[in-house]
Scaffold this active site. Structure first.
Site, PDB file in Angstrom:
ATOM      1  CG  PHE A  45      -1.953   1.126   1.105  1.00 28.13           C
ATOM      2  CD1 PHE A  45      -3.133   0.934   0.404  1.00 28.13           C
ATOM      3  CD2 PHE A  45      -1.720   2.367   1.678  1.00 28.13           C
ATOM      4  CE1 PHE A  45      -4.070   1.962   0.275  1.00 28.13           C
ATOM      5  CE2 PHE A  45      -2.644   3.406   1.545  1.00 28.13           C
ATOM      6  CZ  PHE A  45      -3.827   3.188   0.851  1.00 28.13           C
ATOM      7  CG  ASP A  66       5.713   3.370   1.947  1.00 21.94           C
ATOM      8  OD1 ASP A  66       5.743   3.994   3.026  1.00 21.94           O
ATOM      9  OD2 ASP A  66       4.678   3.249   1.252  1.00 21.94           O
ATOM     10  CE  LYS A  95      -0.346   5.138   7.612  1.00 23.79           C
ATOM     11  NZ  LYS A  95      -1.741   5.486   7.766  1.00 23.79           N
TER      12      LYS A  95
HETATM   13  C1  PLP Z   1       2.980   2.199   3.883  1.00 18.21           C
HETATM   14  C2  PLP Z   1       2.086   3.326   3.473  1.00 18.21           C
HETATM   15  N1  PLP Z   1       2.436   4.092   2.435  1.00 18.21           N
HETATM   16  C3  PLP Z   1       1.668   5.119   2.025  1.00 18.21           C
HETATM   17  C4  PLP Z   1       0.473   5.407   2.663  1.00 18.21           C
HETATM   18  C5  PLP Z   1      -0.369   6.561   2.187  1.00 18.21           C
HETATM   19  O1  PLP Z   1      -0.345   7.579   3.125  1.00 18.21           O
HETATM   20  P1  PLP Z   1      -1.436   8.759   3.073  1.00 18.21           P
HETATM   21  O2  PLP Z   1      -2.746   8.154   3.465  1.00 18.21           O
HETATM   22  O3  PLP Z   1      -0.930   9.762   4.074  1.00 18.21           O
HETATM   23  O4  PLP Z   1      -1.438   9.293   1.690  1.00 18.21           O
HETATM   24  C6  PLP Z   1       0.069   4.619   3.740  1.00 18.21           C
HETATM   25  C7  PLP Z   1      -1.217   4.874   4.409  1.00 18.21           C
HETATM   26  O5  PLP Z   1      -1.788   4.050   5.077  1.00 18.21           O
HETATM   27  C8  PLP Z   1       0.893   3.546   4.158  1.00 18.21           C
HETATM   28  O6  PLP Z   1       0.542   2.757   5.176  1.00 18.21           O
END
Ligand code: PLP
Length: 412
Positions: free
Chosen positions: A152, A237, A266
């Protein structure tokens, strides 16, 4: 114009008492989420209160965002002070909070340069753009990024393409090109997918939304070795795993690898929206005008980020997450012994999941809610726990007690 703050507050409270917020939400809001039917109005530490004054222990924490809990005094103080000083300029000018936060992140990570944005998706999308620029400069125009199934990376169109989950992709076909999704925890799949078009591999060190999936201990090292062999970049990520959640400041430290690019968001400012791309010097190839953001790196968010990261480092909050996480997972394993329908308990630090033999997660969220605990339905058959990193064993005991009762209520 003079504003009488007390009168303003009073009418705000009156309005709050009189409105049915949930009905109004249904009237005015696009339906992108199935909300839990409570309206939260206040938070402190690991607790939140709804509009009726009912208290809940919050093990959702803004989806792993409120790293220091709700309204932590150092964050609230930094935001208040900065709001009275300078909220937003533009990146045409130098501002101090963003430089202080960038310096802190660089000093405490293996990366050298920072770009600030406003969310996780934006950070990942920027990281992909950076890797494409690298491909243009050093890899004969290579532009493809290998990502993994069940990952994700956010909700922008390109990050939906990067995210290896059909349910996020199907509604938006056709997707932007330049992404190849391969099986997670399988370095051979990455090797097979690598071509002369590949500029980077992008991974979560532990998959969060995809199910709190830990890779085998040698996976990230094997991917790192492959990237080095091919001269392509490794993007980690760490939006969900970073800033202490997994028990170290960054998850990569537990796997003995260093990324070329890392994304954060986050927990970075404990609730204030911010995202960041960090990169090694050799991968920091943006030149002026090639990337940007109006709000990215604004003094308000960066002051909150600096206060958060400084507190996390100075108070070894990552170690607290490791220690309390260990206590928590032991308690969850105890529940697994008691309830046969719990099929798995997994995770690391304070990113934990519990899986069931049938689709009871929704009923459990409700049963926990009724008893004053907020948890996340990760999948129809799994719950996720991602409380503030500042909690202690007492809060874990309280959550385990409620969970025990909720699980008992499900079996009847
Ligand atoms: C690993 C990871 N990357 C990217 C995102 C996307 O973040 P945002 O919701 O702040 O765009 C999330 C959100 O849950 C995430 O868990």
């Amino acid at each position: 114009m003079e504003v009488d703050v007390d009168v303003d507050k009073e009418s705000h409270h009156r309005e709050q008492e009189m409105s049915n917020w949930q009905e109004l939400e249904h009237q005015y809001f696009m339906k992108t989420v199935e909300r839990t039917p409570i309206t939260l109005v206040r938070g402190q530490g690991a607790r939140v209160w709804d509009e009726n004054g009912r208290e809940y222990l919050d093990f959702v924490a803004g989806w792993a965002v409120n790293s220091l809990g709700h309204c932590h005094p150092v964050v609230a103080g930094a935001v208040t002070e900065q709001a009275k000083t300078l909220i937003q300029t533009s990146n045409q000018f130098y501002t101090i909070p963003q430089v202080r936060l960038a310096e802190l992140l660089v000093q405490h990570s293996c990366l050298d340069k920072v770009f600030f944005c406003n969310s996780g998706a934006e950070a990942c999308e920027g990281a992909v753009k950076l890797s494409r620029r690298y491909g243009h400069h050093y890899l004969n125009g290579a532009y493809e990024v290998i990502t993994t199934t069940n990952s994700f990376h956010g909700r922008t169109l390109a990050m939906v393409a990067a995210t290896g989950q059909a349910k996020f992709q199907q509604p938006y076909l056709p997707l932007p090109v330049g992404f190849v999704n391969v099986e997670y925890n399988n370095v051979e799949a990455i090797k097979t997918a690598t071509t002369e078009k590949t500029c980077a591999v992008m991974l979560e060190p532990v998959q969060g939304e995809g199910g709190v999936r830990l890779p085998s201990d040698d996976y990230l090292m094997a991917v790192r070795t492959w990237c080095d062999e091919k001269g392509i970049l490794l993007i980690l990520d760490e939006i969900q795993t970073g800033l202490g959640r997994l028990g170290t400041l960054f998850a990569y430290q537990q796997y003995g690898v260093e990324p070329d690019i890392m994304t954060l968001a986050k927990g970075l400012a404990s609730g204030v929206p911010i995202g960041a791309i960090l990169a090694k010097d050799r991968a920091s190839v943006f030149t002026p005008g090639e990337h940007g953001s109006t709000f990215g790196g604004n003094p308000l968010a960066c002051a909150a980020g600096y206060a958060t990261v400084k507190f996390v480092i100075d108070n070894n909050i990552a170690e607290n997450a490791r220690r309390v996480g260990q206590y928590f997972i032991t308690g969850l394993e105890g529940l697994k012994q008691k309830f046969q329908f719990i099929t798995d308990v997994r995770g690391r630090g304070l990113l934990l999941a519990m899986e069931f033999s049938s689709d009871i997660a929704g009923s459990l969220v409700t049963a926990c809610l009724e008893r004053g605990l907020l948890v996340n339905r990760l999948k129809p058959n799994a719950l996720r726990f991602m409380p503030p990193l500042t909690i202690g064993n007492e809060e874990v005991d309280e959550a385990l007690g409620i969970l025990d009762k909720a699980l008992s209520s499900i079996v009847g």
